[in-house]
Design an enzyme around this catalytic site. Structure first.
Site, PDB file in Angstrom:
ATOM      1  N   LYS A   1       3.696   1.284  -3.077  1.00 33.63           N
ATOM      2  CA  LYS A   1       4.416   1.014  -4.325  1.00 33.63           C
ATOM      3  C   LYS A   1       3.641   1.411  -5.567  1.00 33.63           C
ATOM      4  CE  LYS A   1       6.885  -2.863  -2.211  1.00 33.63           C
ATOM      5  NZ  LYS A   1       7.237  -4.299  -2.304  1.00 33.63           N
TER       6      LYS A   1
ATOM      7  N   ASP B   1       2.242  -5.404  -3.605  1.00 34.81           N
ATOM      8  CA  ASP B   1       2.388  -5.686  -2.184  1.00 34.81           C
ATOM      9  C   ASP B   1       2.978  -4.448  -1.499  1.00 34.81           C
ATOM     10  OD1 ASP B   1       5.034  -6.065  -3.345  1.00 34.81           O
ATOM     11  OD2 ASP B   1       5.591  -6.886  -1.388  1.00 34.81           O
TER      12      ASP B   1
ATOM     13  N   GLY C   1      13.304  -7.194  -3.309  1.00 34.71           N
ATOM     14  CA  GLY C   1      12.321  -7.684  -4.263  1.00 34.71           C
ATOM     15  C   GLY C   1      10.947  -7.124  -3.959  1.00 34.71           C
ATOM     16  N   THR C   2      10.024  -7.420  -4.857  1.00 38.03           N
ATOM     17  CA  THR C   2       8.665  -6.916  -4.721  1.00 38.03           C
ATOM     18  C   THR C   2       7.765  -7.675  -5.682  1.00 38.03           C
ATOM     19  OG1 THR C   2       7.299  -4.920  -4.811  1.00 38.03           O
ATOM     20  CG2 THR C   2       8.983  -5.150  -6.473  1.00 38.03           C
ATOM     21  N   THR C   3       6.487  -7.394  -5.614  1.00 35.79           N
ATOM     22  CA  THR C   3       5.520  -7.919  -6.583  1.00 35.79           C
ATOM     23  C   THR C   3       4.582  -6.792  -6.973  1.00 35.79           C
ATOM     24  OG1 THR C   3       5.587 -10.152  -5.638  1.00 35.79           O
ATOM     25  CG2 THR C   3       3.716  -9.600  -7.027  1.00 35.79           C
TER      26      THR C   3
END
Length: 291
Positions: A82, A66, A49-51
């Site tokens: 990212k 992030d 996952g990521t934001t």
């Protein structure tokens, strides 16, 4: 005459090499020759996952993300990048499989460079988004996982597009992608407006990613912040996500007694005064120096 016919010797039925050719349909192939079947049988389904977020406003496009790359319960890299620059006036946020995102951005950079050499100018942000969506849509159904927000400035002004690996291409003002996006949207919806100042936009982006990293286990590390202007993109800052969230928690907010007083106080618009306006939800009134 074959040696096995002279010596009356037969190879034992083991996994070792045999002098006899296997029957039709019995060819020995190495494990992994069919990657999809091999992963379904032997490979774990690793969660990741990521934001990432991006929004368009009067002074350009803000992109923030992030820096934690996760592989199941394992933090593969705490300081990954990212937000990938494409050229001077275009960059994109990446969410999905890291290898797929990096590979397709290299392909996109190559295609844009070739078009610039042939046509003498780079395509618009909308043209770039359509190009990327068409290229990736050919691999639909092959477990390609790329979700990106293209942020750029062209002749029409600031532009923002969302592109997914199945060929989806959407234009909008706010996009957040990744497992932490529901938490980021909660902050963005409460504090976003198109005419905000540059410092308000910086504070909003940092606050949204910081709150998402606190609630989402697969997001963390630091908060990278980029700003795409008419003159090109700019790397604004990199803040530790936990330190940033701790500073946000220390900011003063309305208490229960103050909220009850505001609810009990009627607006006096009919008495010749101006109607009372409550502050926008999520607006911390935080100066840029506090970050």
């Amino acid at each position: 005459m074959a040696l096995q016919d002279v010596c009356k010797w037969q190879a034992p039925d083991t996994q070792e090499a045999s002098p006899h050719l296997p029957q039709a349909g019995g060819w020995a192939v190495p494990q992994g020759w069919d990657p999809q079947t091999f992963l379904q049988i032997h490979g774990p389904r690793l969660a990741h996952g990521t934001t990432t977020l991006a929004f368009r406003f009067r002074h350009g496009v803000i992109a923030a993300a992030d820096t934690r790359s996760s592989c199941g319960d394992y933090v593969a890299c705490p300081a990954s990048r990212k937000v990938i620059p494409v050229h001077q006036h275009l960059l994109g946020t990446t969410s999905g499989t890291s290898a797929d995102c990096v590979t397709w951005y290299r392909v996109l950079q190559r295609e844009l460079r070739l078009r610039a050499l042939r046509e003498g100018q780079l395509p618009s942000v909308a043209g770039t988004a359509r190009l990327l969506s068409v290229m990736m849509s050919r691999y639909r159904g092959l477990d390609l996982c790329v979700a990106t927000a293209l942020c750029g400035w062209d002749r029409s002004g600031p532009a923002l597009f969302y592109v997914y690996s199945d060929g989806t291409c959407l234009q909008g003002d706010i996009f957040s992608v990744g497992s932490g996006s529901p938490y980021a949207y909660g902050v963005l919806d409460g504090g976003y407006h198109y005419d905000m100042s540059t410092q308000e936009a910086y504070a909003l982006a940092r606050r949204a990613v910081a709150h998402a990293t606190h609630r989402d286990a697969y997001s963390g590390g630091s908060v990278d912040l980029f700003h795409v202007r008419e003159s090109g993109w700019e790397y604004v800052s990199c803040n530790d996500a936990w330190v940033l969230y701790s500073e946000l928690r220390k900011l003063p907010g309305p208490g229960p007694e103050q909220e009850r007083e505001e609810e009990a106080t009627p607006d006096r618009a009919g008495e010749g005064g101006e109607p009372s306006v409550a502050p926008a939800p999520g607006d911390s009134r935080m100066p840029a120096e506090a970050l």
